[in-house]
Design a protein around this motif. Structure first.
Motif, PDB file in Angstrom:
ATOM      1  N   UNK A 134     -50.732  15.770 -57.923  1.00  0.00           N
ATOM      2  CA  UNK A 134     -50.586  17.087 -58.555  1.00  0.00           C
ATOM      3  C   UNK A 134     -49.883  16.966 -59.903  1.00  0.00           C
ATOM      4  N   UNK A 135     -48.789  16.204 -59.948  1.00  0.00           N
ATOM      5  CA  UNK A 135     -48.052  16.058 -61.203  1.00  0.00           C
ATOM      6  C   UNK A 135     -48.863  15.303 -62.242  1.00  0.00           C
ATOM      7  N   UNK A 136     -49.661  14.336 -61.806  1.00  0.00           N
ATOM      8  CA  UNK A 136     -50.544  13.641 -62.735  1.00  0.00           C
ATOM      9  C   UNK A 136     -51.591  14.575 -63.325  1.00  0.00           C
ATOM     10  N   UNK A 137     -52.133  15.451 -62.501  1.00  0.00           N
ATOM     11  CA  UNK A 137     -53.092  16.439 -63.001  1.00  0.00           C
ATOM     12  C   UNK A 137     -52.420  17.387 -63.992  1.00  0.00           C
ATOM     13  N   UNK A 138     -51.184  17.737 -63.737  1.00  0.00           N
ATOM     14  CA  UNK A 138     -50.444  18.583 -64.690  1.00  0.00           C
ATOM     15  C   UNK A 138     -50.195  17.849 -65.999  1.00  0.00           C
ATOM     16  N   UNK A 139     -49.813  16.589 -65.912  1.00  0.00           N
ATOM     17  CA  UNK A 139     -49.567  15.801 -67.121  1.00  0.00           C
ATOM     18  C   UNK A 139     -50.828  15.652 -67.958  1.00  0.00           C
ATOM     19  N   UNK A 140     -51.968  15.523 -67.304  1.00  0.00           N
ATOM     20  CA  UNK A 140     -53.231  15.340 -68.029  1.00  0.00           C
ATOM     21  C   UNK A 140     -53.801  16.658 -68.542  1.00  0.00           C
ATOM     22  N   UNK A 141     -53.211  17.782 -68.131  1.00  0.00           N
ATOM     23  CA  UNK A 141     -53.719  19.077 -68.543  1.00  0.00           C
ATOM     24  C   UNK A 141     -54.844  19.611 -67.677  1.00  0.00           C
ATOM     25  N   UNK A 142     -55.169  18.890 -66.604  1.00  0.00           N
ATOM     26  CA  UNK A 142     -56.255  19.331 -65.708  1.00  0.00           C
ATOM     27  C   UNK A 142     -55.788  20.378 -64.702  1.00  0.00           C
ATOM     28  N   UNK A 143     -54.486  20.580 -64.604  1.00  0.00           N
ATOM     29  CA  UNK A 143     -53.936  21.552 -63.673  1.00  0.00           C
ATOM     30  C   UNK A 143     -52.782  22.256 -64.364  1.00  0.00           C
ATOM     31  N   UNK A 144     -52.833  23.561 -64.339  1.00  0.00           N
ATOM     32  CA  UNK A 144     -51.741  24.350 -64.925  1.00  0.00           C
ATOM     33  C   UNK A 144     -50.612  24.478 -63.936  1.00  0.00           C
ATOM     34  N   UNK A 145     -49.438  24.605 -64.461  1.00  0.00           N
ATOM     35  CA  UNK A 145     -48.271  24.849 -63.611  1.00  0.00           C
ATOM     36  C   UNK A 145     -48.398  26.231 -62.984  1.00  0.00           C
ATOM     37  N   UNK A 146     -48.114  26.294 -61.680  1.00  0.00           N
ATOM     38  CA  UNK A 146     -48.153  27.578 -60.986  1.00  0.00           C
ATOM     39  C   UNK A 146     -46.945  28.408 -61.337  1.00  0.00           C
ATOM     40  N   UNK A 147     -47.101  29.682 -61.182  1.00  0.00           N
ATOM     41  CA  UNK A 147     -45.955  30.569 -61.435  1.00  0.00           C
ATOM     42  C   UNK A 147     -45.187  30.707 -60.131  1.00  0.00           C
ATOM     43  N   UNK A 148     -43.892  30.611 -60.203  1.00  0.00           N
ATOM     44  CA  UNK A 148     -43.145  30.638 -58.976  1.00  0.00           C
ATOM     45  C   UNK A 148     -41.991  31.485 -59.031  1.00  0.00           C
TER      46      UNK A 148
END
Length: 148
Positions: A134-148
């Motif tokens: 999940x963090x790798x996908x966030x780093x690559x821009x393929x996954x946005x950070x969820x709002x929490x």
């Protein structure tokens, strides 16, 4: 090339561990002893795929980090020693022990105690590896950070 090898090797490693874990759980829950033996004796052969995939993932990840230790990269790097220790100190020896016991048809208390430990530690490693994915996908821009 590292940007291709890292995610491919990581997904391959995670998928292999998922197959090990699910095969073990399903064979124990609904399989005959012969099925459990087949699964437990096949898993060490799967190390021939898993260990190089984990090594490629770790090596390319360190290289891609280029000395950076903060943020999500730091979080991923702090998880890796835990994942590696679980694997080297608990999961690999447990898998070899269980394969030996299953091959001998020795489904005794020791087998089931080690099997329980393997399932718990394996689930923990799956969770940690999934967080790293999940963090790798966030780093690559393929996954946005969820709002929490």
């Amino acid at each position: 090339m590292k940007k291709l090898i890292h995610p491919v090797a990581g997904v391959l490693a995670l998928s292999t561990i998922v197959v090990f874990w699910l095969s073990t759980a399903v064979s124990e829950l609904i399989g005959a002893p012969e099925t459990v033996t087949l699964v437990k004796t096949a898993i060490p052969w799967g190390f021939l795929l898993l260990i190089p995939a984990l090594m490629a993932t770790g090596g390319t990840g360190l290289s891609l980090a280029r000395g950076r230790r903060g943020g999500l990269i730091g979080v991923k790097l702090r998880r890796m020693p835990i994942i590696a220790a679980n694997g080297v100190l608990i999961l690999v020896p447990a898998a070899l022990f269980l394969a030996m016991k299953a091959r001998d048809g020795a489904f005794d208390g020791a087998f089931y105690a080690v099997q329980a430990i393997e399932l718990v530690v394996g689930a923990a490693n799956l969770a940690l590896l999934s967080l790293s994915l999940r963090d790798g996908l966030r780093l690559s821009g393929r996954l946005r950070r969820g709002r929490g």
